[in-house]
Design an enzyme around this catalytic site. Structure first.
Site, short mmCIF file in Angstrom:
data_model
loop_
_atom_site.label_atom_id
_atom_site.label_comp_id
_atom_site.label_asym_id
_atom_site.label_seq_id
_atom_site.Cartn_x
_atom_site.Cartn_y
_atom_site.Cartn_z
N HIS A 114 -9.46 54.66 17.78
CA HIS A 114 -10.51 55.50 17.21
C HIS A 114 -11.27 56.28 18.28
CE1 HIS A 114 -11.69 51.46 18.14
NE2 HIS A 114 -12.88 51.91 18.45
N ASP A 279 -5.19 55.94 14.91
CA ASP A 279 -3.82 55.44 14.83
C ASP A 279 -3.50 54.76 13.51
OD1 ASP A 279 -5.51 53.35 15.46
OD2 ASP A 279 -3.97 52.22 16.51
N ARG A 282 -7.28 51.19 10.97
CA ARG A 282 -8.59 50.83 10.38
C ARG A 282 -8.78 51.51 9.04
NH1 ARG A 282 -13.25 50.21 14.99
NH2 ARG A 282 -12.01 48.95 16.40
N THR A 344 -12.28 37.46 18.14
CA THR A 344 -12.13 38.89 17.88
C THR A 344 -10.81 39.41 18.44
OG1 THR A 344 -14.49 39.21 17.88
CG2 THR A 344 -13.16 41.14 18.40
N LYS A 376 -3.22 45.49 11.91
CA LYS A 376 -4.03 45.83 10.75
C LYS A 376 -3.51 47.16 10.20
CE LYS A 376 -7.59 47.31 13.98
NZ LYS A 376 -8.23 46.58 15.07
C1 G1P Z 1 -13.45 45.95 18.81
C2 G1P Z 1 -13.70 45.26 17.49
C3 G1P Z 1 -12.60 44.26 17.20
C4 G1P Z 1 -11.24 44.95 17.26
C5 G1P Z 1 -11.09 45.68 18.57
C6 G1P Z 1 -9.80 46.50 18.62
O1 G1P Z 1 -13.44 44.98 19.86
O2 G1P Z 1 -14.95 44.62 17.48
O3 G1P Z 1 -12.81 43.66 15.96
O4 G1P Z 1 -10.21 44.02 17.12
O5 G1P Z 1 -12.19 46.58 18.76
O6 G1P Z 1 -9.73 47.44 17.60
P1 G1P Z 1 -14.72 44.70 20.81
O7 G1P Z 1 -15.14 46.02 21.39
O8 G1P Z 1 -15.80 44.17 19.92
O9 G1P Z 1 -14.23 43.70 21.81
ZN ZN Z 2 -7.01 51.88 15.47
#
Ligand code: G1P
Ligand code: ZN
Length: 543
Positions: A114, A279, A282, A344, A376
């Site tokens: 993103h 991509d 989400r 996470t 996902k």
């Molecule tokens: C963030 C999101 C997490 C996700 C990751 C990759 O990670 O919080 O849920 O899996 O991006 O898309 P974070 O920056 O919190 O480590």
């Molecule tokens: Zn993504």
């Protein structure tokens, strides 16, 4: 064939993060930078000679150049079939499916998810293994180790492949196959969902607005929603993948998809609004007049998945990342299903999915998916919602309210403090950690602390341990505050504070979220001293 061994100098900053190597485009444009990382991937792998590699990306700036590089290097390194999405396009979930579908050894996905794209914005390379999922730490550590000592890479002299024509080209000993990036994925969706029922819903006047954010989901959503499900042309907005995402941030949240949100809250709103990220993994779900938080969406999808043919037999289990709200836990409890709480990051779901222990997984950061792939999947979540809406014949609003009346409601928000000085952020976390042993049984206002810990995960499949995954403060009655540092940031530290109030099914289910969690926000400040440590009076982003 003309295999060339090219001498190169190693770079010291090629450590893959949560989701591959992400850097600014000019960093990737340094001579040898992308080549070194790709060669380090191959050097970290074993036994791929004569096998298949899938290559594709989200269409961002520099995508096509690196795809040509990756094709040449894959052929020079011994892959004999190289499958590439036409135009260099593959969404992350579609790539995951292709790896599985064609029995590939693995795949290289070019994406920075993103994050914005363009000549001075972000680019990324990640490697997925044969189950279709992100490479586990064992492999990413080996890639990083190799990148620090690498002194040569292998390539092959050949003209650029025409990425825009389906067909096969011989490159050295390898066959490069350019294929439709959408067809296999769309066919998979048809096996999971009742397309006829969704077509009938749409035919009956049900209106959808899908914002592809000028990113990779455009071609997928256009094929599936407009062509196969009969939604009118224009249902998919911003449907052409652009190298700079039209100058936008392809992040489907209420800040970056604000136009869609405003429309969904208007008097003449469509029945269903959704968006996906750079991509395509989400998703954002908004009903007419109601935003569904990703945590609630996971719980609602899990509670209703049996309406879709692919999940009619019920679920084996539900998995959520630790900071994701406990709404899914209430569903698991009532349905008698196992619930897994993981750190996470999607990679922690892979083992559970492979072992058949969980069917549906989700994260509060707008990621939901199932055992159909090992990433996902944004469009999958949209289609499951549509299938449920078609089967139940009710609005998103009605389904959400009925859900809360049955399971209770987890009011939820995430507060992000971005670009914080790393030393200060570390000090805040260290302070909190030091206080953990004394917190149990104490009260902040009317909130009594039942337990407090630093989350550790024991993987039930491979026995691995992951520690220091975030600080949890659990209150009596099921409310929580979680503190953790982001693992994906590029400058300074991001402190994430996840705040959640549980309201039982017979409680007040119709409050404003900000109001419902106000006392927990005060408690978070009291517990962590965010203002004292960071000098920030309020978060930069609330989602
Ligand atoms: C963030 C999101 C997490 C996700 C990751 C990759 O990670 O919080 O849920 O899996 O991006 O898309 P974070 O920056 O919190 O480590
Ligand atoms: Zn993504």
């Amino acid at each position: 064939m003309n295999i060339r061994e090219v001498a190169t100098k190693s770079f010291d900053d090629q450590k893959p993060g949560t989701s591959g190597l992400r850097k600014k485009v000019p960093v990737f444009q340094q001579p040898g930078y992308a080549e070194n990382f790709i060669q380090s991937i191959f050097d970290a792998l074993d036994g791929f000679a004569g096998t298949t590699l899938v290559i594709g990306g989200d269409g961002r700036f520099y995508n096509r150049e690196v795809i040509q590089t990756a094709i040449r290097m894959a052929a020079a390194n011994g892959f004999t079939t190289i499958i590439v999405g036409r135009g260099g396009i593959l969404s992350t979930p579609a790539a995951s499916h292709m790896i599985r579908h064609y029995g590939a050894f693995g795949g290289i996905i070019l994406s920075a998810s993103h994050n914005p794209g363009g000549p001075t914005e972000d680019f990324g390379i990640k490697y997925n293994i044969s189950n279709g999922g992100p490479a586990p730490e064992k492999i990413t550590d080996a890639i990083y180790a190799r990148s620090k000592t690498i002194d040569r890479y292998l390539t092959i002299e050949t003209p650029d492949i025409d990425l825009d024509q389906d067909g096969e080209t011989q490159v050295g000993d390898a066959v490069v196959r350019i294929i439709d990036p959408v067809a296999d994925y769309a066919a998979l969706m048809e096996t999971l969902f009742d397309f006829e029922a969704i077509r009938a819903l749409i035919g009956g006047g049900f209106r959808i607005a899908f914002d592809a954010m000028s990113a990779v989901t455009g071609p997928y959503a256009t094929e599936i929603l407009e062509r196969r499900l009969g939604a009118p042309a224009g249902t998919v907005r911003n449907g052409t993948p652009l190298p700079d995402f039209g100058g936008h941030h392809p992040d489907p949240n209420l800040v970056h998809a604000k136009d869609l949100y405003d429309e969904m809250m208007s008097a003449d709103a469509p029945d269903f609004g959704a968006a996906s990220d750079g991509d395509g993994d989400r998703n954002l779900i908004i009903g007419k007049g109601i935003f569904v938080t990703p945590s609630d969406s996971l719980a609602m999808l899990a509670a209703n998945a049996h309406f879709a043919p692919g999940y009619a037999k019920g679920l084996a289990g539900i998995a959520r990342s630790m900071p994701t709200s406990c709404a899914a836990d209430r569903v698991a409890e009532q349905l008698g299903l196992p619930l897994f709480e993981t750190p996470t990051g999607w990679k922690f779901f892979g083992n559970l999915l492979d072992a058949g222990k969980a069917t549906i997984c989700g994260e509060e950061s707008a990621g939901t998916g199932s055992d159909h792939v090992r990433e996902k999947d944004g469009l999958w979540a949209v289609l499951l919602w549509l299938n449920i809406l078609a089967a139940r014949g009710e609005s998103v609003h009605a389904i959400a309210e009925a859900h809360w009346r049955r399971f209770g409601r987890n009011y939820y928000a995430r507060h992000d403090y971005e670009g914080v000085d790393s030393a200060r952020a570390d000090a805040l976390m260290a302070d909190l950690r030091n206080h953990l042993p004394t917190l149990r049984g104490t009260a902040i206002g009317a909130l009594r602390i039942e337990a407090a810990d630093d989350f550790a995960y024991h993987d039930p499949i491979d026995g691995s341990e992951s520690r220091n995954q975030g600080i949890r403060i659990l209150f009596e009655g099921g409310s929580r505050i979680v503190f953790r540092l982001s693992g994906t940031g590029t400058s300074g530290a991001t402190i994430r504070v996840y705040i959640e109030r549980y309201e039982p099914a017979d409680g007040d289910l119709g409050r404003e979220t900000g109001d419902a969690i106000a006392d927990l926000i005060v408690a978070a400040e009291e517990l962590a001293g965010i203002a004292r440590h960071t000098g920030r009076a309020k978060p930069d982003v609330i989602t």
